[in-house]
Design a protein around this motif. Structure first.
Motif, PDB file in Angstrom:
ATOM      1  N   UNK B  38       2.010  -7.952  10.421  1.00 52.25           N
ATOM      2  CA  UNK B  38       2.661  -8.111  10.843  1.00 52.25           C
ATOM      3  C   UNK B  38       2.606  -9.450  12.009  1.00 52.25           C
ATOM      4  N   UNK B  39       3.608 -10.916  11.306  1.00 54.12           N
ATOM      5  CA  UNK B  39       3.431 -11.192  12.509  1.00 54.12           C
ATOM      6  C   UNK B  39       4.638 -11.869  13.472  1.00 54.12           C
ATOM      7  N   UNK B  40       5.570 -11.678  12.863  1.00 54.53           N
ATOM      8  CA  UNK B  40       6.679 -11.612  13.291  1.00 54.53           C
ATOM      9  C   UNK B  40       7.765 -10.862  12.724  1.00 54.53           C
ATOM     10  N   UNK B  41       9.019 -10.258  14.170  1.00 52.82           N
ATOM     11  CA  UNK B  41      10.009  -9.230  13.361  1.00 52.82           C
ATOM     12  C   UNK B  41      10.986 -10.079  14.006  1.00 52.82           C
ATOM     13  N   UNK B  42      12.169 -10.452  13.667  1.00 49.21           N
ATOM     14  CA  UNK B  42      13.620 -11.637  14.256  1.00 49.21           C
ATOM     15  C   UNK B  42      14.658 -11.101  13.448  1.00 49.21           C
ATOM     16  N   UNK B  65      19.223  -5.280   9.159  1.00 46.91           N
ATOM     17  CA  UNK B  65      18.055  -5.798   8.220  1.00 46.91           C
ATOM     18  C   UNK B  65      17.832  -6.678   9.454  1.00 46.91           C
ATOM     19  N   UNK B  66      16.209  -6.815   9.325  1.00 45.53           N
ATOM     20  CA  UNK B  66      15.601  -7.896  10.140  1.00 45.53           C
ATOM     21  C   UNK B  66      14.637  -8.707   9.111  1.00 45.53           C
ATOM     22  N   UNK B  67      13.843  -9.659  10.017  1.00 46.64           N
ATOM     23  CA  UNK B  67      13.479 -10.080   9.256  1.00 46.64           C
ATOM     24  C   UNK B  67      11.853 -10.520   9.635  1.00 46.64           C
ATOM     25  N   UNK B  68      11.030  -9.846   8.504  1.00 47.32           N
ATOM     26  CA  UNK B  68       9.451  -9.899   8.809  1.00 47.32           C
ATOM     27  C   UNK B  68       8.735 -11.261   8.218  1.00 47.32           C
ATOM     28  N   UNK B  69       7.900 -11.546   9.191  1.00 46.72           N
ATOM     29  CA  UNK B  69       7.143 -12.896   8.916  1.00 46.72           C
ATOM     30  C   UNK B  69       5.518 -12.090   8.758  1.00 46.72           C
ATOM     31  N   UNK B  70       4.606 -12.733   7.682  1.00 47.60           N
ATOM     32  CA  UNK B  70       4.437 -11.600   7.168  1.00 47.60           C
ATOM     33  C   UNK B  70       3.312 -12.644   6.745  1.00 47.60           C
ATOM     34  N   UNK B  76       1.250 -16.291   3.448  1.00 49.23           N
ATOM     35  CA  UNK B  76       2.007 -16.160   4.387  1.00 49.23           C
ATOM     36  C   UNK B  76       3.491 -16.045   3.354  1.00 49.23           C
ATOM     37  N   UNK B  77       4.600 -15.057   4.921  1.00 48.93           N
ATOM     38  CA  UNK B  77       5.409 -14.434   3.851  1.00 48.93           C
ATOM     39  C   UNK B  77       6.551 -14.298   4.722  1.00 48.93           C
ATOM     40  N   UNK B  78       8.178 -14.739   4.433  1.00 47.53           N
ATOM     41  CA  UNK B  78       9.159 -14.683   5.834  1.00 47.53           C
ATOM     42  C   UNK B  78      10.306 -13.945   4.494  1.00 47.53           C
ATOM     43  N   UNK B  79      10.459 -12.167   4.984  1.00 49.75           N
ATOM     44  CA  UNK B  79      11.668 -11.193   4.022  1.00 49.75           C
ATOM     45  C   UNK B  79      11.904 -10.659   4.672  1.00 49.75           C
ATOM     46  N   UNK B  80      13.470 -10.817   4.121  1.00 50.24           N
ATOM     47  CA  UNK B  80      14.778  -9.468   4.499  1.00 50.24           C
ATOM     48  C   UNK B  80      14.371  -7.800   4.850  1.00 50.24           C
ATOM     49  N   UNK B 126       0.075  -7.378   0.796  1.00 49.01           N
ATOM     50  CA  UNK B 126       0.662  -8.326   1.601  1.00 49.01           C
ATOM     51  C   UNK B 126       0.351  -9.520   0.445  1.00 49.01           C
ATOM     52  N   UNK B 127      -0.919  -9.729   0.156  1.00 54.71           N
ATOM     53  CA  UNK B 127      -1.198 -11.194  -0.569  1.00 54.71           C
ATOM     54  C   UNK B 127      -0.853 -11.284  -2.087  1.00 54.71           C
TER      55      UNK B 127
END
Lengths: 167, 138
Positions: B38-42, B65-70, B76-80, B126-127
Protein backbone atom coordinates in the motif's frame (compact mmCIF):
# COMPACT_ATOMS: atom_id res chain seq x y z
CA UNK A 1 -34.88 -40.48 -18.47
CA UNK A 2 -35.04 -43.59 -16.32
CA UNK A 3 -38.13 -44.17 -14.22
CA UNK A 4 -37.96 -45.77 -10.79
CA UNK A 5 -40.13 -46.60 -7.82
CA UNK A 6 -39.94 -44.54 -4.65
CA UNK A 7 -41.14 -44.76 -1.11
CA UNK A 8 -40.45 -43.13 2.22
CA UNK A 9 -39.18 -45.64 4.77
CA UNK A 10 -41.60 -45.95 7.62
CA UNK A 11 -44.39 -43.68 6.46
CA UNK A 12 -46.06 -46.05 4.05
CA UNK A 13 -47.03 -43.21 1.73
CA UNK A 14 -44.89 -44.11 -1.17
CA UNK A 15 -45.42 -40.77 -2.78
CA UNK A 16 -44.30 -41.88 -6.19
CA UNK A 17 -46.08 -43.48 -9.06
CA UNK A 18 -48.05 -45.76 -6.76
CA UNK A 19 -45.57 -48.58 -6.46
CA UNK A 20 -44.19 -49.82 -3.17
CA UNK A 21 -40.45 -49.52 -2.88
CA UNK A 22 -38.99 -52.99 -2.71
CA UNK A 23 -36.30 -54.29 -0.42
CA UNK A 24 -33.78 -53.51 -3.13
CA UNK A 25 -34.61 -49.81 -2.87
CA UNK A 26 -31.75 -47.63 -1.69
CA UNK A 27 -32.15 -44.66 0.67
CA UNK A 28 -31.37 -41.29 -0.85
CA UNK A 29 -31.18 -37.84 0.72
CA UNK A 30 -33.73 -35.66 -1.03
CA UNK A 31 -33.53 -31.88 -1.11
CA UNK A 32 -34.56 -28.95 -3.23
CA UNK A 33 -31.95 -26.91 -5.06
CA UNK A 34 -33.72 -23.88 -6.45
CA UNK A 35 -36.60 -25.25 -8.48
CA UNK A 36 -35.25 -28.80 -8.78
CA UNK A 37 -35.68 -31.64 -6.31
CA UNK A 38 -32.62 -33.87 -6.28
CA UNK A 39 -31.54 -37.07 -4.56
CA UNK A 40 -28.03 -38.08 -3.55
CA UNK A 41 -26.77 -41.23 -1.84
CA UNK A 42 -26.19 -40.63 1.89
CA UNK A 43 -22.75 -42.22 1.62
CA UNK A 44 -21.62 -39.20 -0.41
CA UNK A 45 -22.93 -36.72 2.17
CA UNK A 46 -20.32 -35.57 4.66
CA UNK A 47 -22.73 -33.36 6.58
CA UNK A 48 -25.67 -30.99 6.29
CA UNK A 49 -25.11 -27.55 7.77
CA UNK A 50 -27.00 -24.29 8.02
CA UNK A 51 -25.85 -22.05 5.21
CA UNK A 52 -23.48 -19.41 6.51
CA UNK A 53 -21.56 -16.68 4.73
CA UNK A 54 -20.64 -17.45 1.16
CA UNK A 55 -17.73 -15.44 -0.20
CA UNK A 56 -17.94 -14.86 -3.93
CA UNK A 57 -14.88 -15.47 -6.08
CA UNK A 58 -13.98 -12.94 -8.77
CA UNK A 59 -13.33 -15.37 -11.62
CA UNK A 60 -15.81 -18.11 -10.82
CA UNK A 61 -18.51 -19.30 -13.25
CA UNK A 62 -22.18 -18.56 -12.46
CA UNK A 63 -22.88 -21.95 -10.92
CA UNK A 64 -20.15 -21.47 -8.30
CA UNK A 65 -21.77 -19.28 -5.66
CA UNK A 66 -18.45 -18.89 -3.87
CA UNK A 67 -16.69 -20.50 -0.96
CA UNK A 68 -17.75 -21.00 2.62
CA UNK A 69 -16.16 -22.01 5.87
CA UNK A 70 -17.03 -25.50 7.12
CA UNK A 71 -15.22 -26.56 10.28
CA UNK A 72 -12.20 -24.46 9.32
CA UNK A 73 -12.07 -25.66 5.73
CA UNK A 74 -12.72 -23.57 2.63
CA UNK A 75 -15.41 -25.39 0.66
CA UNK A 76 -16.69 -24.45 -2.81
CA UNK A 77 -20.44 -23.74 -2.86
CA UNK A 78 -22.40 -24.83 -5.92
CA UNK A 79 -25.79 -23.49 -7.00
CA UNK A 80 -26.96 -26.75 -8.49
CA UNK A 81 -29.89 -25.11 -10.27
CA UNK A 82 -27.48 -23.27 -12.53
CA UNK A 83 -26.04 -26.59 -13.74
CA UNK A 84 -29.35 -27.86 -15.06
CA UNK A 85 -29.85 -27.36 -18.76
CA UNK A 86 -32.26 -24.55 -19.42
CA UNK A 87 -32.56 -23.59 -15.77
CA UNK A 88 -36.18 -24.02 -14.76
CA UNK A 89 -39.28 -22.28 -13.47
CA UNK A 90 -39.14 -19.70 -10.72
CA UNK A 91 -37.92 -21.14 -7.46
CA UNK A 92 -40.41 -22.24 -4.83
CA UNK A 93 -40.63 -20.20 -1.65
CA UNK A 94 -38.13 -21.11 1.03
CA UNK A 95 -39.96 -22.29 4.15
CA UNK A 96 -36.83 -22.96 6.15
CA UNK A 97 -33.33 -21.64 6.44
CA UNK A 98 -31.24 -22.75 3.48
CA UNK A 99 -28.87 -25.55 4.22
CA UNK A 100 -25.63 -26.68 2.69
CA UNK A 101 -25.35 -30.33 1.76
CA UNK A 102 -21.63 -31.05 1.94
CA UNK A 103 -20.76 -33.78 -0.55
CA UNK A 104 -17.50 -35.67 -0.71
CA UNK A 105 -15.75 -37.51 -3.49
CA UNK A 106 -12.53 -38.95 -2.17
CA UNK A 107 -10.64 -36.08 -0.54
CA UNK A 108 -12.55 -33.42 -2.46
CA UNK A 109 -15.68 -31.80 -1.10
CA UNK A 110 -18.22 -29.31 -2.28
CA UNK A 111 -21.34 -27.79 -0.80
CA UNK A 112 -24.67 -27.69 -2.61
CA UNK A 113 -27.21 -25.06 -1.57
CA UNK A 114 -30.35 -26.82 -0.39
CA UNK A 115 -33.31 -24.46 -0.15
CA UNK A 116 -35.33 -27.19 1.50
CA UNK A 117 -34.44 -30.64 2.75
CA UNK A 118 -36.99 -33.45 2.73
CA UNK A 119 -36.01 -36.81 4.07
CA UNK A 120 -34.31 -40.05 3.35
CA UNK A 121 -36.37 -41.60 0.58
CA UNK A 122 -36.09 -45.19 -0.54
CA UNK A 123 -35.55 -45.20 -4.26
CA UNK A 124 -35.47 -48.19 -6.51
CA UNK A 125 -33.65 -46.97 -9.57
CA UNK A 126 -32.34 -49.26 -12.24
CA UNK A 127 -28.59 -49.37 -12.51
CA UNK A 128 -27.61 -46.89 -15.18
CA UNK A 129 -24.38 -45.45 -16.41
CA UNK A 130 -23.46 -42.13 -14.80
CA UNK A 131 -24.60 -39.34 -17.05
CA UNK A 132 -27.05 -41.55 -18.89
CA UNK A 133 -29.77 -39.04 -18.18
CA UNK A 134 -27.54 -36.07 -18.97
CA UNK A 135 -24.23 -35.22 -17.35
CA UNK A 136 -24.43 -35.71 -13.58
CA UNK A 137 -28.03 -36.96 -13.57
CA UNK A 138 -28.53 -40.71 -13.66
CA UNK A 139 -32.30 -40.93 -13.32
CA UNK A 140 -35.49 -38.92 -13.15
CA UNK A 141 -38.35 -40.27 -11.10
CA UNK A 142 -41.66 -38.93 -9.86
CA UNK A 143 -41.86 -38.09 -6.19
CA UNK A 144 -44.86 -36.40 -4.62
CA UNK A 145 -46.05 -35.50 -8.10
CA UNK A 146 -42.80 -33.72 -8.87
CA UNK A 147 -39.80 -34.72 -10.91
CA UNK A 148 -36.95 -35.89 -8.71
CA UNK A 149 -33.46 -36.08 -10.20
CA UNK A 150 -30.97 -38.68 -8.97
CA UNK A 151 -27.44 -37.28 -8.95
CA UNK A 152 -24.24 -39.21 -9.61
CA UNK A 153 -21.93 -37.47 -7.17
CA UNK A 154 -18.54 -38.15 -8.86
CA UNK A 155 -19.99 -36.84 -12.13
CA UNK A 156 -21.30 -33.77 -10.32
CA UNK A 157 -17.81 -33.06 -8.98
CA UNK A 158 -16.34 -33.38 -12.46
CA UNK A 159 -18.97 -31.13 -13.97
CA UNK A 160 -19.20 -28.52 -11.24
CA UNK A 161 -15.46 -28.18 -10.73
CA UNK A 162 -14.30 -28.48 -14.32
CA UNK A 163 -12.51 -25.36 -15.50
CA UNK A 164 -14.35 -25.79 -18.79
CA UNK A 165 -17.94 -26.95 -18.42
CA UNK A 166 -19.00 -29.76 -20.73
CA UNK A 167 -21.91 -28.89 -23.01
CA UNK B 1 2.50 -10.81 -1.84
CA UNK B 2 3.77 -14.31 -1.41
CA UNK B 3 0.79 -16.31 -0.26
CA UNK B 4 0.07 -18.82 -3.00
CA UNK B 5 -2.97 -20.93 -2.32
CA UNK B 6 -1.89 -24.19 -0.80
CA UNK B 7 -3.03 -27.34 -2.52
CA UNK B 8 -2.83 -29.30 0.69
CA UNK B 9 -6.14 -30.39 2.16
CA UNK B 10 -7.57 -28.21 4.91
CA UNK B 11 -5.77 -26.39 7.65
CA UNK B 12 -3.77 -23.21 7.54
CA UNK B 13 -1.10 -22.20 5.10
CA UNK B 14 2.40 -22.58 6.49
CA UNK B 15 3.75 -19.20 7.50
CA UNK B 16 6.17 -18.33 10.25
CA UNK B 17 4.84 -14.90 11.14
CA UNK B 18 1.66 -12.91 11.12
CA UNK B 19 0.93 -11.17 7.82
CA UNK B 20 0.22 -7.42 7.92
CA UNK B 21 -2.81 -6.78 5.74
CA UNK B 22 -4.88 -3.76 4.78
CA UNK B 23 -8.49 -4.92 5.00
CA UNK B 24 -11.46 -3.45 3.17
CA UNK B 25 -14.53 -4.63 1.28
CA UNK B 26 -15.42 -4.75 -2.40
CA UNK B 27 -18.85 -5.72 -3.66
CA UNK B 28 -19.74 -6.86 -0.17
CA UNK B 29 -16.79 -9.25 -0.05
CA UNK B 30 -14.09 -9.02 2.60
CA UNK B 31 -10.73 -8.42 0.93
CA UNK B 32 -7.18 -7.63 1.89
CA UNK B 33 -3.82 -6.83 0.38
CA UNK B 34 -0.35 -7.04 1.86
CA UNK B 35 0.11 -3.85 3.83
CA UNK B 36 3.60 -3.46 2.39
CA UNK B 37 2.12 -2.98 -1.08
CA UNK B 38 0.00 0.00 0.00
CA UNK B 39 1.64 3.21 -1.21
CA UNK B 40 -1.11 5.66 -0.29
CA UNK B 41 -4.66 6.03 0.97
CA UNK B 42 -6.84 8.97 -0.02
CA UNK B 43 -10.39 10.20 -0.41
CA UNK B 44 -12.32 8.49 -3.23
CA UNK B 45 -11.12 9.62 -6.65
CA UNK B 46 -13.57 9.30 -9.52
CA UNK B 47 -10.89 8.45 -12.08
CA UNK B 48 -9.87 5.31 -10.17
CA UNK B 49 -11.80 2.15 -11.03
CA UNK B 50 -13.75 0.50 -8.23
CA UNK B 51 -12.24 -2.77 -7.15
CA UNK B 52 -15.67 -4.45 -7.24
CA UNK B 53 -15.97 -3.63 -10.94
CA UNK B 54 -12.41 -4.77 -11.56
CA UNK B 55 -13.16 -8.10 -9.88
CA UNK B 56 -16.57 -8.49 -11.48
CA UNK B 57 -18.26 -8.47 -8.08
CA UNK B 58 -21.47 -6.52 -8.30
CA UNK B 59 -22.79 -4.63 -5.33
CA UNK B 60 -20.30 -1.90 -4.46
CA UNK B 61 -22.04 0.08 -1.76
CA UNK B 62 -19.66 3.03 -1.53
CA UNK B 63 -19.77 3.04 2.27
CA UNK B 64 -16.58 4.49 3.65
CA UNK B 65 -15.09 4.48 0.17
CA UNK B 66 -11.39 5.29 -0.24
CA UNK B 67 -8.84 5.19 -3.01
CA UNK B 68 -5.91 2.88 -2.40
CA UNK B 69 -2.68 3.23 -4.35
CA UNK B 70 -0.87 -0.09 -4.60
CA UNK B 71 2.74 -0.57 -5.62
CA UNK B 72 4.69 -3.79 -5.67
CA UNK B 73 7.76 -4.14 -7.86
CA UNK B 74 6.78 -2.69 -11.21
CA UNK B 75 3.08 -3.20 -10.54
CA UNK B 76 1.06 -0.04 -9.92
CA UNK B 77 -2.69 0.31 -9.39
CA UNK B 78 -5.12 2.87 -7.97
CA UNK B 79 -8.51 1.48 -7.04
CA UNK B 80 -11.49 2.57 -4.99
CA UNK B 81 -12.52 0.23 -2.21
CA UNK B 82 -15.34 0.17 0.34
CA UNK B 83 -14.89 0.48 4.06
CA UNK B 84 -14.39 -0.21 6.75
CA UNK B 85 -10.67 -0.09 6.14
CA UNK B 86 -8.26 -1.35 8.73
CA UNK B 87 -4.82 -2.70 9.25
CA UNK B 88 -4.78 -6.24 10.53
CA UNK B 89 -2.07 -8.65 11.44
CA UNK B 90 -3.23 -12.06 10.31
CA UNK B 91 -1.61 -14.96 12.15
CA UNK B 92 -0.98 -18.27 10.36
CA UNK B 93 -3.97 -19.83 12.13
CA UNK B 94 -6.31 -17.46 10.25
CA UNK B 95 -4.83 -18.23 6.84
CA UNK B 96 -6.85 -20.86 5.01
CA UNK B 97 -5.88 -23.33 2.32
CA UNK B 98 -7.65 -23.16 -1.01
CA UNK B 99 -9.82 -26.20 -1.78
CA UNK B 100 -7.74 -28.70 -3.70
CA UNK B 101 -10.52 -29.30 -6.21
CA UNK B 102 -10.99 -25.65 -7.10
CA UNK B 103 -9.60 -24.84 -10.56
CA UNK B 104 -6.79 -22.29 -10.31
CA UNK B 105 -8.42 -20.23 -13.08
CA UNK B 106 -11.37 -19.53 -10.80
CA UNK B 107 -9.16 -18.16 -8.05
CA UNK B 108 -7.86 -15.49 -10.43
CA UNK B 109 -6.30 -12.60 -8.56
CA UNK B 110 -6.82 -14.29 -5.19
CA UNK B 111 -3.52 -15.18 -3.56
CA UNK B 112 -5.09 -16.88 -0.57
CA UNK B 113 -7.90 -16.90 1.94
CA UNK B 114 -8.16 -15.72 5.52
CA UNK B 115 -10.71 -16.18 8.25
CA UNK B 116 -12.59 -12.96 8.93
CA UNK B 117 -14.99 -13.82 11.73
CA UNK B 118 -17.62 -16.09 10.18
CA UNK B 119 -16.61 -15.01 6.69
CA UNK B 120 -13.79 -15.92 4.36
CA UNK B 121 -11.70 -12.97 3.23
CA UNK B 122 -9.83 -12.85 -0.07
CA UNK B 123 -6.13 -12.00 0.00
CA UNK B 124 -5.51 -10.31 -3.32
CA UNK B 125 -2.33 -10.64 -5.34
CA UNK B 126 -1.26 -7.07 -6.10
CA UNK B 127 0.75 -7.92 -9.22
CA UNK B 128 -2.04 -9.97 -10.77
CA UNK B 129 -4.55 -7.30 -9.74
CA UNK B 130 -2.48 -4.59 -11.43
CA UNK B 131 -2.19 -6.70 -14.57
CA UNK B 132 -5.96 -7.19 -14.53
CA UNK B 133 -6.44 -3.43 -14.16
CA UNK B 134 -4.16 -2.74 -17.11
CA UNK B 135 -6.12 -5.16 -19.30
CA UNK B 136 -9.34 -3.34 -18.45
CA UNK B 137 -7.94 0.15 -19.02
CA UNK B 138 -8.91 1.75 -22.36
Amino acid sequence: MVQAAVGIPGDGEGGGPGREASESARPMLVFRAGCHWVAVPPAAVREVAVKGYVTRLPAAPPHLAGVTLVRGRVVPVVALDALFDGGGPASEPVPTLPRLVILEDGAAELAVIADETAALVAIEAPSVEPGAAGRFLVAQITWRDRPLYVVDVPSLFRDALAAERPR
Amino acid sequence: MSLPPSRSKGGALPAADATPVLRFRAGGVACGVAAGAVAALSAPEADAAHLAALLGLEGADGVGERTVALALGAARLRVRVDGPLGLDSIPPARLLAAPAALPAAWIGVVAGFFRDGEEIGLLLDVERLAASGERRSP
